[in-house]
Design a protein around this motif. Structure first.
Motif, PDB file in Angstrom:
ATOM      1  N   ILE A  36       0.829  -1.203   0.000  1.00 43.97           N
ATOM      2  CA  ILE A  36       0.000   0.000   0.000  1.00 43.97           C
ATOM      3  C   ILE A  36       0.867   1.258   0.000  1.00 43.97           C
ATOM      4  CG2 ILE A  36      -1.683   1.324   1.342  1.00 43.97           C
ATOM      5  CD1 ILE A  36      -2.853  -1.307   2.294  1.00 43.97           C
ATOM      6  N   VAL A  37       1.923   1.256   0.815  1.00 39.29           N
ATOM      7  CA  VAL A  37       2.803   2.417   0.890  1.00 39.29           C
ATOM      8  C   VAL A  37       3.504   2.648  -0.449  1.00 39.29           C
ATOM      9  CG1 VAL A  37       4.886   3.357   1.967  1.00 39.29           C
ATOM     10  CG2 VAL A  37       3.135   2.248   3.372  1.00 39.29           C
ATOM     11  N   LEU A  39       2.526   1.649  -3.399  1.00 31.58           N
ATOM     12  CA  LEU A  39       1.530   2.080  -4.375  1.00 31.58           C
ATOM     13  C   LEU A  39       1.211   3.557  -4.206  1.00 31.58           C
ATOM     14  CD1 LEU A  39      -0.428   1.319  -6.635  1.00 31.58           C
ATOM     15  CD2 LEU A  39      -2.110   0.716  -4.879  1.00 31.58           C
ATOM     16  N   GLY A  40       1.119   4.006  -2.957  1.00 31.51           N
ATOM     17  CA  GLY A  40       0.875   5.418  -2.705  1.00 31.51           C
ATOM     18  C   GLY A  40       2.011   6.294  -3.188  1.00 31.51           C
ATOM     19  N   CYS A  42       4.053   5.593  -5.668  1.00 30.11           N
ATOM     20  CA  CYS A  42       3.982   5.612  -7.136  1.00 30.11           C
ATOM     21  C   CYS A  42       2.911   6.582  -7.628  1.00 30.11           C
ATOM     22  CB  CYS A  42       3.695   4.201  -7.654  1.00 30.11           C
ATOM     23  SG  CYS A  42       5.043   3.031  -7.433  1.00 30.11           S
ATOM     24  N   VAL A  43       1.756   6.568  -6.951  1.00 35.88           N
ATOM     25  CA  VAL A  43       0.670   7.459  -7.361  1.00 35.88           C
ATOM     26  C   VAL A  43       1.078   8.913  -7.168  1.00 35.88           C
ATOM     27  CG1 VAL A  43      -1.680   8.196  -6.827  1.00 35.88           C
ATOM     28  CG2 VAL A  43      -1.143   5.762  -6.953  1.00 35.88           C
ATOM     29  N   VAL A  44       1.660   9.225  -6.007  1.00 35.82           N
ATOM     30  CA  VAL A  44       2.079  10.596  -5.729  1.00 35.82           C
ATOM     31  C   VAL A  44       3.158  11.048  -6.706  1.00 35.82           C
ATOM     32  CG1 VAL A  44       3.196  12.072  -4.014  1.00 35.82           C
ATOM     33  CG2 VAL A  44       1.428  10.469  -3.301  1.00 35.82           C
ATOM     34  N   TYR A  47       1.385  11.067 -10.622  1.00 35.90           N
ATOM     35  CA  TYR A  47       0.223  11.924 -10.875  1.00 35.90           C
ATOM     36  C   TYR A  47       0.607  13.290 -11.445  1.00 35.90           C
ATOM     37  CZ  TYR A  47      -3.859  14.852 -10.154  1.00 35.90           C
ATOM     38  OH  TYR A  47      -4.894  15.730 -10.347  1.00 35.90           O
TER      39      TYR A  47
END
Length: 308
Positions: A36-37, A39-40, A42-44, A47
Motif C-alpha cells: 500500500i505504501v 503504491l501510494g 507511485c501514485v504521488v 500523478y
C-alpha cells in the motif's frame, strides 16, 4: 550383488529449510502495508507528470475550470504548434544541448581531478584545499560582485563560458566523489605504481574505469542542473540567438500572460496551458535519458555505504 554406494546424492540434508517468517501473521500484515505504501508513493510520483501531460493537450476552458486531471479535455495542439513552429525555439534548444554537453564535460573534468587530488592522504595541504571548497558552500561574494567578475573582469558576457564556468564545480558532488575515491582499494594503485605507472596513468587507466557508478551519477546530476538552469543565461546573455530553451520558454510565458499581451485566440490559448507545454518539452529529454543511466544511478546513490 548390490552396490553399497549410492550414486544419487542425498539432497535432503542440504535442502534449504522453508522460512517460517512468511507463515506468520505479522509478515502478511507487513507485506500488505508495504504494498500500500509503495503504491501510494507511485501514485504521488506519477500523478503530477500525467496531469502535466493532460493539461498540455487540453483546451483553455477546461483548464480554467479545473476539469483536467488525468485525461486531456478538449484536445488541442495549438500551443505546441506555436512553440515548435518558431525557428528561434530550435536555435535555443540547440544552445541548451551544447551548453549541457560542454558544461557537463567541464564540470566532470574539474570535479573528478579535484576530488581525486584531495582524497590522497599523502597530499600536502589536503585539508587546506578541502576547506577552500567547503568554504564556498557557506560564503559567497553576492550577485553584484559575481556579475562584475564574470561580465567585466573575465569578459565572459554573451559567451557560452558565462553559462558553464561560474557553476562548474558543485561542492556537494565534489565531496561525494572525494568520499568514493577515499574508499577505493589502494592495493590496485600500489600494484600499478610498482609496475611503473605514473599518477596520471593510475587515475585514467585504473581509477576512472572502476568508477562508472559515481561518474554516471555525477554526470546525471550535472546534466540535469545545467539543462534546467536559466538564471545565469538570463543574467549574462543579451542576444536571443544565445539563449537556452529555458530562457526562451520563460520569455514566452511572460509575453503570453503579461498585461501587454494581445487578446487573440492563440494568445489566450497559450496563456492557459503554456506552462504545461513548456515543462513537458523541457523535462522530456531528461526522462528519455534516465533509463540508460538508471543501473549506474542506483549503484551511485549508495556510495559510501560499503567501504572497500
Amino acid at each position: 550383488m548390490t552396490d553399497t554406494f549410492s550414486t544419487t546424492p542425498d539432497i535432503s540434508a542440504v535442502r534449504p529449510q522453508a522460512s517460517t517468517i512468511k507463515d506468520t501473521t505479522g509478515y502478511r500484515v507487513f507485506r500488505v502495508v508495504n504494498a500500500i505504501v509503495l503504491l501510494g508513493v507511485c501514485v504521488v510520483t506519477l500523478y503530477p507528470f500525467i496531469n502535466l501531460f493532460a493539461k498540455a493537450f487540453s483546451s483553455e476552458g477546461y483548464i480554467a475550470a479545473g476539469e483536467v486531471n488525468l485525461v486531456p479535455r478538449g484536445f488541442n495542439v495549438e500551443t505546441f504548434q506555436v512553440v515548435l513552429g518558431d525557428p528561434m525555439f530550435w536555435i535555443n534548444y540547440r544552445n541548451t544541448v551544447v551548453y549541457t554537453l560542454v558544461g557537463t564535460a567541464i564540470a566532470m573534468a574539474l570535479t573528478t581531478t579535484y576530488a581525486y587530488a584531495i582524497s590522497r592522504r599523502n597530499l600536502k595541504g589536503r585539508t587546506f584545499f578541502t576547506g577552500i571548497a567547503v568554504f564556498t558552500m557557506f560564503f559567497g561574494g553576492g550577485l553584484i560582485p559575481n556579475y562584475i567578475l564574470v561580465a567585466n573582469v573575465l569578459g565572459m558576457r554573451n559567451t557560452i563560458w558565462a553559462v558553464v564556468v561560474p557553476s562548474a564545480i558543485s561542492v556537494f558532488n565534489l565531496l561525494v566523489m572525494k568520499s568514493f575515491f577515499e574508499n577505493f582499494p589502494q592495493e590496485l594503485e600500489e600494484a600499478a605504481a610498482i609496475d611503473g605507472m605514473s599518477t596520471y596513468g593510475i587515475f585514467f587507466r585504473i581509477v576512472l574505469p572502476l568508477s562508472k557508478a559515481v561518474l554516471a551519477t555525477m554526470t546525471l546530476f550535472y546534466a540535469v542542473g545545467i539543462w534546467n538552469s536559466w538564471f545565469n543565461s538570463f543574467l549574462y546573455l543579451d542576444e536571443k540567438e544565445l539563449f537556452p530553451v529555458t530562457v526562451y520558454l520563460r520569455n514566452l510565458i511572460a509575453a503570453a500572460s503579461g498585461p501587454g499581451a494581445e487578446a487573440g485566440a492563440d494568445t489566450i490559448q497559450i496563456g492557459a496551458n503554456i506552462q504545461s507545454v513548456t515543462m513537458l518539452l523541457t523535462v522530456l529529454p531528461i526522462v528519455c535519458l534516465y533509463p540508460f543511466l538508471q543501473k549506474y544511478f542506483v549503484s551511485g546513490v549508495m556510495l559510501g555505504s560499503v567501504k572497500g
